[in-house]
Design a protein around this motif. Structure first.
Motif, PDB file in Angstrom:
ATOM      1  N   GLY A 131      -2.297   0.059  -8.015  1.00 45.20           N
ATOM      2  CA  GLY A 131      -1.405  -0.275  -6.908  1.00 45.20           C
ATOM      3  C   GLY A 131      -2.307  -0.556  -5.694  1.00 45.20           C
ATOM      4  N   GLN A 132      -1.498  -1.119  -4.750  1.00 44.15           N
ATOM      5  CA  GLN A 132      -2.244  -1.507  -3.421  1.00 44.15           C
ATOM      6  C   GLN A 132      -2.968  -0.387  -2.925  1.00 44.15           C
ATOM      7  N   GLY A 133      -2.396   1.080  -3.118  1.00 42.26           N
ATOM      8  CA  GLY A 133      -2.911   1.988  -2.375  1.00 42.26           C
ATOM      9  C   GLY A 133      -4.096   2.748  -3.014  1.00 42.26           C
ATOM     10  N   ALA A 140       3.119   3.269  -7.506  1.00 35.92           N
ATOM     11  CA  ALA A 140       2.294   2.843  -6.620  1.00 35.92           C
ATOM     12  C   ALA A 140       2.471   3.633  -5.254  1.00 35.92           C
ATOM     13  N   CYS A 141       3.644   4.091  -4.950  1.00 31.24           N
ATOM     14  CA  CYS A 141       3.801   4.624  -3.639  1.00 31.24           C
ATOM     15  C   CYS A 141       3.991   6.192  -3.869  1.00 31.24           C
ATOM     16  N   VAL A 153       3.701   1.800   1.202  1.00 34.40           N
ATOM     17  CA  VAL A 153       2.244   1.997   0.902  1.00 34.40           C
ATOM     18  C   VAL A 153       1.474   1.526   1.847  1.00 34.40           C
ATOM     19  N   LYS A 154       0.137   1.917   1.710  1.00 34.72           N
ATOM     20  CA  LYS A 154      -0.669   1.547   2.925  1.00 34.72           C
ATOM     21  C   LYS A 154      -1.002  -0.024   2.779  1.00 34.72           C
TER      22      LYS A 154
END
Length: 510
Positions: free
Chosen positions: A501-503, A428-429, A435-436
């Motif tokens: 992932g969130q980004g 994810a990061c 992460v953003k």
């Protein structure tokens, strides 16, 4: 007083060095990740290629291995006495007239003693050399050479004295093996960096081990058929006896009967002084549960390390260096503020040295102790830190406090750190550790759609992103999304993808 606990399984070997119930070192070796580099084989020349000045050697693997003329010294044929390079050639197979062509040195069907210097990769076979080198704990043995070398990392003013010490020890060992007469060729040795401060007894022990190993390789080469493995670099289990066992070691406990018996056999031949310390563990509880080793491993993979005083360490490992930050933790009263900081830093000095060993952190390390006003406190903390570092079997150097109050130190890299061995960057990061925010990603998406709308004219834009980002577009950012849709004159649809992932996001043109 030390105990060594060994947890063995077919896929992995784990070793914990424990002092007074506290884990000090962790070592892990995975079966599938052991390479072939260092292995010595009795190979058979299957094909000679004069145009490439190379040969293919069958060493019993799926693919034939590759031997280039530059990696040939005087070949050793089993049964012959040609164990050293001819005097007219140097150790790379050259002579006064240049390189001797490979077709004049080897022939198809010939048996050759070879060592792997590069693992096979993809469709390429292993790369070989006929220059054999055997690594010990303190020394590297070059049986086809007579040179005595010292690591370039050891200060130059110490090398001559170390070379003289080694010469005397090597000649004594060779004379003992030859009935009191020093032979013309004793083999070459290179002193490794970690051998700089070793005693004569430790060096003599390593010389004896390496000479015995070479004798065994020679004996096997005359007895076994071609394509046989004659020597393999020591496994972690065997290195426990050679490298980790000391006078302070009380017991070496292992939870596998098969490996216990194999280790006893190896110890009797090469490390007889350590065999009596080996014990077979028969308890019902997993051996690592005795000292909560798995919990220690979990803590050693985290950033934060709690101290008994209430303070804590934050350990951050980067490509360039490792930083360790010491913090007091909870609120500290003003009356005993200096003493509390001093005691926290003293405890941190012990904990940091232990964490460096546990995590096997190497290279440049910067330690940020809590600022201390009194000079005597700073000196005592530094003295305690150096005292704890002195217990490390890996070479360390620590400077004093810098103008900014930092302690700079180095620790020799010996193997992969625990984190690099057991972990990988977060998908994810990408290893950044952050992460953003969902809102930042949403705004990136809006800008990207505007950019693509100027180049393409699809029927519809679809946003594929994490549920957090899609939820934001459906709620707080719905007005901005609708405004963009009106501006570009195209509909914009949404699709949540839990695997993202969130980004992460994709803009699909429909």
């Amino acid at each position: 007083m030390q105990d060594i606990l060994i947890n063995w399984s077919p896929q992995e070997t784990r070793v914990a060095l424990v002092e007074y119930g506290s884990v000090q070192e962790l070592h892990v070796e995975r079966t599938l990740e052991r390479g072939l580099v260092g292995n010595v084989y009795l190979g058979r020349v299957s094909r000679v290629l004069p145009g490439m000045q190379s040969a293919f050697i069958d060493i019993g693997l799926e693919r034939t291995a590759f031997l280039h003329v530059a990696d040939i010294v005087a070949p050793f044929t089993p049964g012959s006495r040609a164990m050293t390079a001819s005097p007219e050639r140097d150790h790379r197979g050259h002579n006064g007239g240049g390189v001797v062509p490979i077709e004049k040195q080897v022939f198809e069907g010939q048996s050759l003693l070879v060592q792997v210097i590069k693992d096979p990769i993809g469709t390429k076979g292993a790369r070989l050399s006929t220059q054999i080198s055997i690594a010990g704990r303190l020394l590297v043995f070059l049986p086809q050479d007579n040179h005595i070398g010292v690591s370039q990392k050891i200060p130059s003013d110490l090398r001559d004295a170390l070379r003289a010490r080694m010469q005397a020890l090597i000649e004594a060992a060779a004379a003992a093996d030859s009935g009191g007469v020093v032979p013309a060729s004793t083999g070459g040795f290179i002193l490794r960096t970690n051998g700089e401060d070793s005693s004569d007894a430790e060096l003599a022990e390593d010389i004896a081990y390496l000479r015995k190993t070479w004798s065994r390789i020679r004996e096997l080469s005359t007895r076994l058929p071609a394509m046989s493995l004659l020597h393999q670099d020591l496994s972690l289990l065997q290195r426990v006896l050679r490298d980790l066992t000391s006078e302070d070691t009380q017991a070496i406990r292992i939870d596998s009967r098969e490996q216990f018996e194999a280790l006893v056999k190896f110890g009797r031949e090469f490390m007889p002084q350590a065999v009596h310390k080996l014990q077979l563990y028969k308890g019902e509880r997993p051996i690592f549960d005795l000292c909560a080793v798995d919990e220690e491993i979990a803590r050693a993979l985290g950033r934060r390390v709690e101290l008994k005083s209430g303070g804590y360490l934050v350990v951050d490992q980067t490509e360039a260096l490792t930083t360790v930050d010491v913090n007091t933790g909870g609120f500290v009263g003003a009356r005993n503020f200096d003493d509390t900081i001093f005691k926290t830093n003293l405890e941190a000095a012990q904990a940091i040295a232990r964490q460096l060993r546990l995590r096997n952190l190497g290279g440049i390390i910067i330690v940020d102790f809590i600022d201390m006003v009194r000079d005597d406190h700073r000196e005592q903390v530094l003295a305690e830190f150096r005292k704890q570092l002195a217990r490390d079997r890996v070479k360390t150097t620590a400077g004093g406090f810098s103008q900014l109050g930092l302690v700079e130190m180095t620790r020799k890299r010996t193997r992969e750190s625990l984190a690099h061995m057991l972990c990988e960057p977060c998908a994810a990061c990408s290893g950044q550790g952050i992460v953003k925010t969902a809102r930042s990603v949403a705004y990136d998406v809006l800008r990207e759609i505007l950019r693509e709308a100027r180049q393409f004219t699809p029927r519809e834009f679809r946003i594929v992103s994490s549920p957090q980002v899609i939820e934001l577009f459906l709620d707080e950012e719905s007005q901005h999304l609708a405004g963009l849709s009106d501006f570009i004159g195209k509909p914009i649809s949404l699709q949540a993808e839990p695997a993202m992932g969130q980004g992460q996001y994709d803009i699909v043109l429909l």
